[in-house]
Design a protein around this motif. Structure first.
Motif, PDB file in Angstrom:
ATOM      1  N   MET A   1       0.817  -1.211   0.000  1.00 10.90           N
ATOM      2  CA  MET A   1       0.000   0.000   0.000  1.00 10.90           C
ATOM      3  C   MET A   1       0.851   1.263   0.000  1.00 10.90           C
ATOM      4  O   MET A   1       2.017   1.240   0.371  1.00 10.90           O
ATOM      5  CB  MET A   1      -0.937  -0.020   1.210  1.00 10.90           C
ATOM      6  CG  MET A   1      -1.918  -1.187   1.203  1.00 10.90           C
ATOM      7  SD  MET A   1      -3.055  -1.188   2.610  1.00 10.90           S
ATOM      8  CE  MET A   1      -1.958  -1.680   3.943  1.00 10.90           C
ATOM      9  N   GLN A   2       0.229   2.360  -0.438  1.00 12.69           N
ATOM     10  CA  GLN A   2       0.849   3.690  -0.456  1.00 12.69           C
ATOM     11  C   GLN A   2       2.208   3.676  -1.145  1.00 12.69           C
ATOM     12  O   GLN A   2       3.169   4.294  -0.693  1.00 12.69           O
ATOM     13  CB  GLN A   2       0.962   4.241   0.971  1.00 12.69           C
ATOM     14  CG  GLN A   2      -0.378   4.439   1.639  1.00 12.69           C
ATOM     15  CD  GLN A   2      -0.312   5.205   2.936  1.00 12.69           C
ATOM     16  OE1 GLN A   2       0.731   5.690   3.340  1.00 12.69           O
ATOM     17  NE2 GLN A   2      -1.446   5.333   3.615  1.00 12.69           N
ATOM     18  N   VAL A   3       2.272   2.996  -2.264  1.00 16.21           N
ATOM     19  CA  VAL A   3       3.550   2.843  -2.950  1.00 16.21           C
ATOM     20  C   VAL A   3       4.042   4.157  -3.537  1.00 16.21           C
ATOM     21  O   VAL A   3       5.253   4.353  -3.706  1.00 16.21           O
ATOM     22  CB  VAL A   3       3.436   1.759  -4.051  1.00 16.21           C
ATOM     23  CG1 VAL A   3       2.593   2.255  -5.220  1.00 16.21           C
ATOM     24  CG2 VAL A   3       4.793   1.298  -4.539  1.00 16.21           C
ATOM     25  N   ALA A   4       3.133   5.079  -3.826  1.00 16.06           N
ATOM     26  CA  ALA A   4       3.547   6.358  -4.416  1.00 16.06           C
ATOM     27  C   ALA A   4       4.433   7.159  -3.468  1.00 16.06           C
ATOM     28  O   ALA A   4       5.178   8.038  -3.899  1.00 16.06           O
ATOM     29  CB  ALA A   4       2.314   7.179  -4.808  1.00 16.06           C
ATOM     30  N   ALA A   5       4.361   6.849  -2.168  1.00 19.08           N
ATOM     31  CA  ALA A   5       5.179   7.568  -1.188  1.00 19.08           C
ATOM     32  C   ALA A   5       6.579   6.984  -1.058  1.00 19.08           C
ATOM     33  O   ALA A   5       7.424   7.554  -0.359  1.00 19.08           O
ATOM     34  CB  ALA A   5       4.486   7.541   0.175  1.00 19.08           C
TER      35      ALA A   5
ATOM     36  N   VAL B   1       2.295 -13.362  -6.483  1.00 27.39           N
ATOM     37  CA  VAL B   1       1.974 -12.098  -7.163  1.00 27.39           C
ATOM     38  C   VAL B   1       2.409 -10.935  -6.270  1.00 27.39           C
ATOM     39  O   VAL B   1       2.123 -10.931  -5.073  1.00 27.39           O
ATOM     40  CB  VAL B   1       0.459 -11.958  -7.447  1.00 27.39           C
ATOM     41  CG1 VAL B   1       0.200 -10.733  -8.326  1.00 27.39           C
ATOM     42  CG2 VAL B   1      -0.106 -13.208  -8.078  1.00 27.39           C
ATOM     43  N   LEU B   2       3.078  -9.958  -6.863  1.00 28.06           N
ATOM     44  CA  LEU B   2       3.471  -8.747  -6.153  1.00 28.06           C
ATOM     45  C   LEU B   2       2.554  -7.616  -6.616  1.00 28.06           C
ATOM     46  O   LEU B   2       2.652  -7.132  -7.750  1.00 28.06           O
ATOM     47  CB  LEU B   2       4.931  -8.407  -6.428  1.00 28.06           C
ATOM     48  CG  LEU B   2       5.520  -7.232  -5.645  1.00 28.06           C
ATOM     49  CD1 LEU B   2       5.394  -7.450  -4.144  1.00 28.06           C
ATOM     50  CD2 LEU B   2       6.985  -7.024  -6.027  1.00 28.06           C
ATOM     51  N   TYR B   3       1.627  -7.249  -5.762  1.00 30.50           N
ATOM     52  CA  TYR B   3       0.643  -6.210  -6.049  1.00 30.50           C
ATOM     53  C   TYR B   3       1.129  -4.876  -5.488  1.00 30.50           C
ATOM     54  O   TYR B   3       1.804  -4.832  -4.461  1.00 30.50           O
ATOM     55  CB  TYR B   3      -0.670  -6.546  -5.340  1.00 30.50           C
ATOM     56  CG  TYR B   3      -1.839  -6.900  -6.230  1.00 30.50           C
ATOM     57  CD1 TYR B   3      -2.682  -5.903  -6.703  1.00 30.50           C
ATOM     58  CD2 TYR B   3      -2.123  -8.213  -6.551  1.00 30.50           C
ATOM     59  CE1 TYR B   3      -3.787  -6.221  -7.490  1.00 30.50           C
ATOM     60  CE2 TYR B   3      -3.216  -8.546  -7.330  1.00 30.50           C
ATOM     61  CZ  TYR B   3      -4.050  -7.542  -7.791  1.00 30.50           C
ATOM     62  OH  TYR B   3      -5.140  -7.852  -8.568  1.00 30.50           O
ATOM     63  N   PHE B   4       0.756  -3.772  -6.113  1.00 26.40           N
ATOM     64  CA  PHE B   4       0.940  -2.469  -5.472  1.00 26.40           C
ATOM     65  C   PHE B   4      -0.334  -1.657  -5.619  1.00 26.40           C
ATOM     66  O   PHE B   4      -1.083  -1.818  -6.584  1.00 26.40           O
ATOM     67  CB  PHE B   4       2.151  -1.712  -6.025  1.00 26.40           C
ATOM     68  CG  PHE B   4       2.019  -1.218  -7.443  1.00 26.40           C
ATOM     69  CD1 PHE B   4       1.583   0.068  -7.717  1.00 26.40           C
ATOM     70  CD2 PHE B   4       2.376  -2.036  -8.513  1.00 26.40           C
ATOM     71  CE1 PHE B   4       1.482   0.531  -9.021  1.00 26.40           C
ATOM     72  CE2 PHE B   4       2.284  -1.578  -9.820  1.00 26.40           C
ATOM     73  CZ  PHE B   4       1.834  -0.297 -10.077  1.00 26.40           C
ATOM     74  N   ALA B   5      -0.607  -0.827  -4.598  1.00 25.87           N
ATOM     75  CA  ALA B   5      -1.842  -0.049  -4.546  1.00 25.87           C
ATOM     76  C   ALA B   5      -1.541   1.439  -4.614  1.00 25.87           C
ATOM     77  O   ALA B   5      -0.640   1.932  -3.938  1.00 25.87           O
ATOM     78  CB  ALA B   5      -2.610  -0.363  -3.264  1.00 25.87           C
ATOM     79  N   ASP B   6      -2.306   2.137  -5.431  1.00 32.61           N
ATOM     80  CA  ASP B   6      -2.258   3.600  -5.467  1.00 32.61           C
ATOM     81  C   ASP B   6      -3.216   4.104  -4.388  1.00 32.61           C
ATOM     82  O   ASP B   6      -4.306   4.592  -4.672  1.00 32.61           O
ATOM     83  CB  ASP B   6      -2.663   4.089  -6.856  1.00 32.61           C
ATOM     84  CG  ASP B   6      -2.690   5.614  -6.959  1.00 32.61           C
ATOM     85  OD1 ASP B   6      -2.049   6.272  -6.115  1.00 32.61           O
ATOM     86  OD2 ASP B   6      -3.361   6.130  -7.876  1.00 32.61           O
TER      87      ASP B   6
ATOM     88  N   ILE C   1      -2.019  -4.651  -9.780  1.00 25.35           N
ATOM     89  CA  ILE C   1      -2.243  -3.256  -9.387  1.00 25.35           C
ATOM     90  C   ILE C   1      -3.657  -3.083  -8.866  1.00 25.35           C
ATOM     91  O   ILE C   1      -4.606  -3.697  -9.363  1.00 25.35           O
ATOM     92  CB  ILE C   1      -1.996  -2.289 -10.573  1.00 25.35           C
ATOM     93  CG1 ILE C   1      -2.053  -0.826 -10.090  1.00 25.35           C
ATOM     94  CG2 ILE C   1      -2.989  -2.535 -11.701  1.00 25.35           C
ATOM     95  CD1 ILE C   1      -1.618   0.178 -11.128  1.00 25.35           C
ATOM     96  N   HIS C   2      -3.779  -2.253  -7.807  1.00 27.29           N
ATOM     97  CA  HIS C   2      -5.072  -1.874  -7.228  1.00 27.29           C
ATOM     98  C   HIS C   2      -5.130  -0.353  -7.282  1.00 27.29           C
ATOM     99  O   HIS C   2      -4.313   0.329  -6.657  1.00 27.29           O
ATOM    100  CB  HIS C   2      -5.165  -2.378  -5.782  1.00 27.29           C
ATOM    101  CG  HIS C   2      -6.397  -1.913  -5.055  1.00 27.29           C
ATOM    102  ND1 HIS C   2      -7.602  -2.566  -5.167  1.00 27.29           N
ATOM    103  CD2 HIS C   2      -6.602  -0.872  -4.210  1.00 27.29           C
ATOM    104  CE1 HIS C   2      -8.498  -1.946  -4.407  1.00 27.29           C
ATOM    105  NE2 HIS C   2      -7.919  -0.910  -3.820  1.00 27.29           N
TER     106      HIS C   2
ATOM    107  N   ASN D   1      -5.194   4.148 -15.232  1.00 27.80           N
ATOM    108  CA  ASN D   1      -3.992   3.612 -14.595  1.00 27.80           C
ATOM    109  C   ASN D   1      -3.944   2.087 -14.687  1.00 27.80           C
ATOM    110  O   ASN D   1      -2.882   1.496 -14.876  1.00 27.80           O
ATOM    111  CB  ASN D   1      -3.932   4.053 -13.127  1.00 27.80           C
ATOM    112  CG  ASN D   1      -3.546   5.512 -12.978  1.00 27.80           C
ATOM    113  OD1 ASN D   1      -2.963   6.113 -13.869  1.00 27.80           O
ATOM    114  ND2 ASN D   1      -3.880   6.093 -11.834  1.00 27.80           N
ATOM    115  N   THR D   2      -5.101   1.452 -14.544  1.00 29.28           N
ATOM    116  CA  THR D   2      -5.158  -0.008 -14.649  1.00 29.28           C
ATOM    117  C   THR D   2      -4.795  -0.464 -16.065  1.00 29.28           C
ATOM    118  O   THR D   2      -4.018  -1.414 -16.248  1.00 29.28           O
ATOM    119  CB  THR D   2      -6.566  -0.510 -14.284  1.00 29.28           C
ATOM    120  OG1 THR D   2      -6.881  -0.097 -12.948  1.00 29.28           O
ATOM    121  CG2 THR D   2      -6.653  -2.021 -14.361  1.00 29.28           C
TER     122      THR D   2
END
Length: 539
Positions: free
Chosen positions: A145-149, A169-174, A201-202, A213-214
């Motif tokens: 989570m909060q990968v943009a930071a 699976v390596l997911y990242f969330a905006d 991606i989430h 973005n998706t």
């Protein structure tokens, strides 16, 4: 990327549950499952799996194996659940927690996929949990989570760590909804420099870019994408399943049936959206643009007394001061209230000394149990304080009112002028325009200073950790040296609303202060106070 490599996940019942405490009806769930299969969804994340049990939450908050087995799951749908990594960090060993959450091997469970949601500081604990779950036969995804930071170096370090782990699976969330398609592509490139496994991606829709973005992530080689029906999720919500289903079908060159999903929208989700109000708006857009946690916006929009000017002022403050982590204290500080020396002229001891006090909050518990509360008041004659403009109890039974937040006072001035009770407020510290509006009102001037993590009680003023009226009322009771403080209408907030955490922090700080004052809820409450029943007090 081959088209058949795309995995389409819907997480409506998990992410949407923040609005209705994960209490979806069996009828809705079964119609939802059928619609997901018809729309080409591969994986359905039915909810959370958790050991936390505070306040009522529906079955999709726990998503047990027995609950899943009670459902008729259409063939071809993979079932997933989500675990919060914060639950894997604590006094009990991680293995014990996981054993309770997943008591059987995957071959004996209806769950196929486990997603672990984690922040960067929880990444190591999440990686350790991956190995245990894989050993039990589950497919595992990490959702960062909060990968943009995060910085480029931080992302690459985590990608390298994940590569040494058997994660699927390596997911990242905006999480803040702040990213653009270009930034999405950059994040993916950073991950890809150290990670060559499946990626997901989430996206959040603060800026109306969740779908864009998706799709950009798919163009960049991401193979796992998720969404929710109508975008149902906290604040502005997520990419919408009804739109992503169309895009996925085109990329797969496969036919699909959208009719069951559109029927589901009409019968269930559109009425819920009208009731709860998720979805993008200009406030969420600004929050996304400036990297501000959407819960700030959600908290203000849920209170009709915050007008447009106030919401925009808070956003402008958080843009400068930073608002990536939600905090009601920060929300209060955004208006810089009560930061100077506290002044006051009235002593609560005049009314409260050695008396029991009943404090009426603004939650629905007051109206629901009003008859019992009124019987108790008439029989026992406590001093009755009402927060703000609470009117669920007969007016003649309320002795005093308490208010301190200038924004709410501005919004409520007309109501206070009509209400007969004297108003306890830090009058001499209020802005001049608020004082003018209260000029004809009987006011009891009790001073207020806001200082983080502090409760202090003077004769005519107090220091509290937040300008929340609840904290101010607690201090009034303590300064007034009352005998016991009973709470009614302090219900708390549904689901994992962050306001519960902030309110409970205030409660614990008060209980740890010099105020040796019993704090007892007499109607249902999610806060960390002693509890009894108003009905037992009148029997």
């Amino acid at each position: 990327m081959a088209n058949d490599q795309i995995f389409f996940l819907d997480c409506t019942l998990r992410d949407g549950g923040y609005y209705n405490a994960w209490d979806f009806s069996p009828e809705l769930i079964h119609q939802y499952l059928d619609a997901m299969q018809a729309a080409g969804v591969d994986v359905v994340e039915l909810g959370f799996r958790t050991l936390e049990n505070q306040g009522f939450q529906g079955p999709c908050a726990f998503t047990t194996d027995d609950f899943i087995r009670s459902l008729t799951v259409p063939p071809g749908l993979t079932i997933g659940v989500m675990v919060n990594a914060k639950e894997l960090i604590g006094s009990a060993s991680q293995q014990q927690v996981l054993q309770h959450l997943f008591p059987v091997h995957a071959t004996e469970s209806p769950v196929d996929l486990v997603r672990i949601a984690c922040h960067a500081h929880e990444f190591d604990n999440a990686l350790a949990a991956v190995g245990w779950l894989k050993g039990r036969g589950y497919k595992v995804a990490l959702n960062l989570m909060q990968v943009a930071a995060q910085t480029e170096d931080s992302i690459k370090v985590m990608a390298r760590q994940a590569k040494a782990c058997p994660v699927d699976v390596l997911y990242f969330a905006d999480s803040m909804g702040s990213m653009t398609p270009k930034q999405v592509a950059q994040i993916i490139q950073w991950f890809r420099s150290k990670w060559d496994g499946a990626m997901g991606i989430h996206t959040h829709d603060n800026r109306g870019l969740a779908l864009a973005n998706t799709l950009r992530a798919l163009d960049e080689g991401v193979t796992w994408v998720d969404s929710t029906v109508t975008g149902m999720g906290r604040g502005p919500g997520n990419a919408r399943t009804e739109e992503l289903a169309i895009e996925i079908a085109e990329r797969r060159s496969k036919s699909f049936n959208l009719v069951p999903l559109m029927t589901l929208l009409r019968k269930h989700f559109k009425p819920m959206q009208a009731h709860y109000g998720w979805g993008a708006n200009p406030y969420y857009y600004l929050a996304g643009k400036y990297g501000i946690h959407p819960s700030y916006i959600q908290a203000m929009l849920s209170d009709s007394r915050y007008d447009e000017e106030d919401v925009l002022a808070v956003i402008d403050h958080l843009r400068v001061e930073g608002g990536q982590k939600f905090s009601l204290n920060t929300l209060d500080a955004a208006r810089h209230f009560y930061r100077g020396e506290s002044t006051g002229r009235w002593s609560p001891r005049e009314r409260l000394s050695k008396r029991d006090v009943l404090l009426l909050g603004t939650g629905p518990g007051v109206a629901r149990h009003s008859q019992a509360l009124e019987r108790y008041i008439r029989a026992n004659r406590p001093v009755v304080l009402a927060l703000n403009t609470q009117v669920a109890i007969a007016a003649e039974l309320i002795d005093l009112r308490v208010a301190c937040h200038p924004v709410r006072l501005l919004a409520d001035c007309d109501a206070h002028a009509r209400l007969p009770q004297p108003l306890i407020t830090p009058f001499s510290m209020l802005p001049v325009d608020v004082q003018a509006l209260l000029a004809e009102k009987e006011v009891l001037d009790f001073g207020l200073n806001v200082q983080a993590d502090t409760f202090a009680f003077g004769e005519t003023h107090c220091t509290v950790p937040s300008s929340l009226v609840m904290a101010y009322a607690f201090a009034i009771a303590a300064s007034g040296e009352c005998r016991c403080l009973y709470l009614a209408g302090f219900d708390g907030y549904p689901g994992e609303d962050p306001r519960n955490t902030e309110m409970n922090r205030v409660v614990r700080q008060f209980q740890a202060s010099s105020a040796s004052l019993p704090l007892i809820a007499v109607t249902p409450s999610r806060y960390d106070v002693d509890k009894t029943s108003i009905y037992g007090m009148i029997s």
